[in-house]
Scaffold this motif. Structure first.
Motif, PDB file in Angstrom:
ATOM      1  N   SER A  43       6.589  -4.999  13.908  1.00  8.91           N
ATOM      2  CA  SER A  43       6.379  -3.590  13.590  1.00  8.91           C
ATOM      3  C   SER A  43       7.546  -3.042  12.761  1.00  8.91           C
ATOM      4  O   SER A  43       7.336  -2.323  11.769  1.00  8.91           O
ATOM      5  N   ILE A  44       8.743  -3.387  13.158  1.00  8.56           N
ATOM      6  CA  ILE A  44       9.924  -2.931  12.404  1.00  8.56           C
ATOM      7  C   ILE A  44       9.917  -3.527  11.004  1.00  8.56           C
ATOM      8  O   ILE A  44      10.246  -2.844  10.027  1.00  8.56           O
ATOM      9  N   GLN A  45       9.529  -4.792  10.884  1.00 10.75           N
ATOM     10  CA  GLN A  45       9.478  -5.428   9.563  1.00 10.75           C
ATOM     11  C   GLN A  45       8.474  -4.704   8.660  1.00 10.75           C
ATOM     12  O   GLN A  45       8.742  -4.477   7.482  1.00 10.75           O
ATOM     13  N   LYS A  46       7.338  -4.319   9.222  1.00 14.56           N
ATOM     14  CA  LYS A  46       6.351  -3.556   8.437  1.00 14.56           C
ATOM     15  C   LYS A  46       6.949  -2.230   7.980  1.00 14.56           C
ATOM     16  O   LYS A  46       6.750  -1.811   6.831  1.00 14.56           O
ATOM     17  N   ASP A  47       7.678  -1.554   8.882  1.00 13.82           N
ATOM     18  CA  ASP A  47       8.308  -0.283   8.527  1.00 13.82           C
ATOM     19  C   ASP A  47       9.362  -0.477   7.440  1.00 13.82           C
ATOM     20  O   ASP A  47       9.486   0.346   6.534  1.00 13.82           O
ATOM     21  N   LEU A  48      10.118  -1.551   7.529  1.00 11.73           N
ATOM     22  CA  LEU A  48      11.128  -1.843   6.496  1.00 11.73           C
ATOM     23  C   LEU A  48      10.447  -2.103   5.143  1.00 11.73           C
ATOM     24  O   LEU A  48      10.913  -1.612   4.112  1.00 11.73           O
ATOM     25  N   ASP A  49       9.366  -2.862   5.166  1.00 16.12           N
ATOM     26  CA  ASP A  49       8.621  -3.127   3.928  1.00 16.12           C
ATOM     27  C   ASP A  49       8.084  -1.829   3.335  1.00 16.12           C
ATOM     28  O   ASP A  49       8.150  -1.617   2.126  1.00 16.12           O
ATOM     29  N   GLN A  50       7.548  -0.967   4.201  1.00 16.49           N
ATOM     30  CA  GLN A  50       7.010   0.310   3.739  1.00 16.49           C
ATOM     31  C   GLN A  50       8.114   1.180   3.130  1.00 16.49           C
ATOM     32  O   GLN A  50       7.925   1.795   2.083  1.00 16.49           O
ATOM     33  N   THR A  51       9.261   1.199   3.765  1.00 17.31           N
ATOM     34  CA  THR A  51      10.395   1.970   3.244  1.00 17.31           C
ATOM     35  C   THR A  51      10.835   1.446   1.884  1.00 17.31           C
ATOM     36  O   THR A  51      11.122   2.227   0.966  1.00 17.31           O
ATOM     37  N   GLU A  52      10.847   0.120   1.740  1.00 13.79           N
ATOM     38  CA  GLU A  52      11.216  -0.469   0.451  1.00 13.79           C
ATOM     39  C   GLU A  52      10.175  -0.119  -0.615  1.00 13.79           C
ATOM     40  O   GLU A  52      10.526   0.175  -1.761  1.00 13.79           O
ATOM     41  N   ASN A  53       8.911  -0.096  -0.243  1.00 14.52           N
ATOM     42  CA  ASN A  53       7.869   0.301  -1.197  1.00 14.52           C
ATOM     43  C   ASN A  53       8.037   1.753  -1.628  1.00 14.52           C
ATOM     44  O   ASN A  53       7.879   2.079  -2.808  1.00 14.52           O
ATOM     45  N   PHE A  54       8.378   2.630  -0.682  1.00 12.01           N
ATOM     46  CA  PHE A  54       8.634   4.037  -1.027  1.00 12.01           C
ATOM     47  C   PHE A  54       9.811   4.147  -1.987  1.00 12.01           C
ATOM     48  O   PHE A  54       9.785   4.916  -2.941  1.00 12.01           O
ATOM     49  N   ARG A  55      10.848   3.350  -1.725  1.00  7.90           N
ATOM     50  CA  ARG A  55      12.027   3.375  -2.595  1.00  7.90           C
ATOM     51  C   ARG A  55      11.652   2.958  -4.009  1.00  7.90           C
ATOM     52  O   ARG A  55      12.038   3.602  -4.986  1.00  7.90           O
ATOM     53  N   LYS A  56      10.860   1.907  -4.122  1.00  4.49           N
ATOM     54  CA  LYS A  56      10.455   1.427  -5.445  1.00  4.49           C
ATOM     55  C   LYS A  56       9.579   2.446  -6.166  1.00  4.49           C
ATOM     56  O   LYS A  56       9.694   2.609  -7.385  1.00  4.49           O
ATOM     57  N   GLU A  57       8.709   3.118  -5.400  1.00  2.00           N
ATOM     58  CA  GLU A  57       7.869   4.148  -6.019  1.00  2.00           C
ATOM     59  C   GLU A  57       8.723   5.297  -6.555  1.00  2.00           C
ATOM     60  O   GLU A  57       8.468   5.823  -7.631  1.00  2.00           O
ATOM     61  N   ALA A  58       9.724   5.682  -5.778  1.00  2.00           N
ATOM     62  CA  ALA A  58      10.553   6.825  -6.150  1.00  2.00           C
ATOM     63  C   ALA A  58      11.596   6.475  -7.209  1.00  2.00           C
ATOM     64  O   ALA A  58      11.869   7.278  -8.104  1.00  2.00           O
ATOM     65  N   TRP A  59      12.189   5.289  -7.117  1.00  3.34           N
ATOM     66  CA  TRP A  59      13.340   4.961  -7.956  1.00  3.34           C
ATOM     67  C   TRP A  59      13.136   3.744  -8.849  1.00  3.34           C
ATOM     68  O   TRP A  59      14.038   3.398  -9.620  1.00  3.34           O
ATOM     69  N   GLY A  60      12.010   3.090  -8.731  1.00  2.00           N
ATOM     70  CA  GLY A  60      11.780   1.906  -9.565  1.00  2.00           C
ATOM     71  C   GLY A  60      12.713   0.770  -9.161  1.00  2.00           C
ATOM     72  O   GLY A  60      13.063   0.616  -8.001  1.00  2.00           O
ATOM     73  N   ASN A  61      13.138   0.012 -10.139  1.00  2.00           N
ATOM     74  CA  ASN A  61      13.999  -1.147  -9.875  1.00  2.00           C
ATOM     75  C   ASN A  61      15.484  -0.837 -10.056  1.00  2.00           C
ATOM     76  O   ASN A  61      16.298  -1.750 -10.168  1.00  2.00           O
ATOM     77  N   ILE A  62      15.813   0.438 -10.097  1.00  2.00           N
ATOM     78  CA  ILE A  62      17.214   0.824 -10.272  1.00  2.00           C
ATOM     79  C   ILE A  62      18.020   0.385  -9.044  1.00  2.00           C
ATOM     80  O   ILE A  62      17.587   0.529  -7.909  1.00  2.00           O
TER      81      ILE A  62
END
Length: 149
Positions: A43-62
Motif C-alpha cells: 500500500s505504501i509503495q502504491k502511495d509512493l508511486d502515486q506521489t511520484e506521478n503527481f510530481r511528474k505531472e506538476a514538474w515534469g522531469n526537472i
C-alpha cells in the motif's frame, strides 16, 4: 513541490518503520503478522508511486537540483534540505530491505535444510506401512539442527 516532498518523506518514514517491524517478525517467525506487513508495504509503495506521478505531472522531469537553482536562496535551501532528508530515508529503506531479504533467504535455507534432514531421517528410520495399513518403525532416528544465527 514541498507538499509532495513532505508526503514522500512521511511515506518513507512509515516504510522504514514497517521494515524494522518486519525484521523483528522475520526473526520471531510470525507468519500472520508478516502477511499484514507485506500488505501494508504494498500500500505504501502504491502511495509512493502515486506521489511520484503527481510530481511528474506538476514538474515534469526537472530535477530537484534544477528546482533549487530556480528558487530564492531561503526556499532553495529548504527544498534542498528536504531532498537530502528524503535521500537519506531512501538509503535507510534500501538497507533495511536488504537485511530483510537476507533474513528471508536464511529462513528459506533453514526450512530446506530441515526438510532434507527429515527426509533423510525418514529414509533411515525404515518407516513402512504394514499389511493392515498401520505404520511400522524398524528403528528410531532423531534429527536436530542448530538454528542459531
Amino acid at each position: 513541490m514541498r507538499h509532495l516532498l513532505q508526503r514522500q518523506e512521511n511515506l518513507l518514514r512509515r516504510l522504514a518503520d514497517l521494515l524494522r517491524e518486519e525484521k523483528d517478525v522475520l526473526i520471531h517467525e510470525d507468519g500472520k503478522r508478516l502477511m499484514k506487513l507485506v500488505a501494508l508495504k504494498e500500500s505504501i509503495q502504491k502511495d509512493l508511486d502515486q506521489t511520484e506521478n503527481f510530481r511528474k505531472e506538476a514538474w515534469g522531469n526537472i530535477s530537484l537540483g534544477e528546482m533549487v537553482r530556480q528558487l530564492d536562496e531561503k526556499r532553495g535551501r529548504s527544498l534542498f534540505e528536504k531532498g537530502e532528508a528524503i535521500k537519506n530515508l531512501a538509503d535507510e529503506v534500501k538497507a533495511l530491505q536488504e537485511i530483510n531479504i537476507m533474513l528471508t533467504q536464511q529462513s528459506v535455507k533453514y526450512a530446506q535444510r530441515l526438510m532434507d534432514i527429515l527426509q533423510k531421517a525418514i529414509r533411515k528410520s525404515g518407516i513402512t506401512y504394514g499389511q493392515k495399513g498401520t505404520v511400522a518403525n524398524k528403528q528410531g532416528v532423531t534429527a536436530s539442527m542448530d538454528r542459531s544465527v
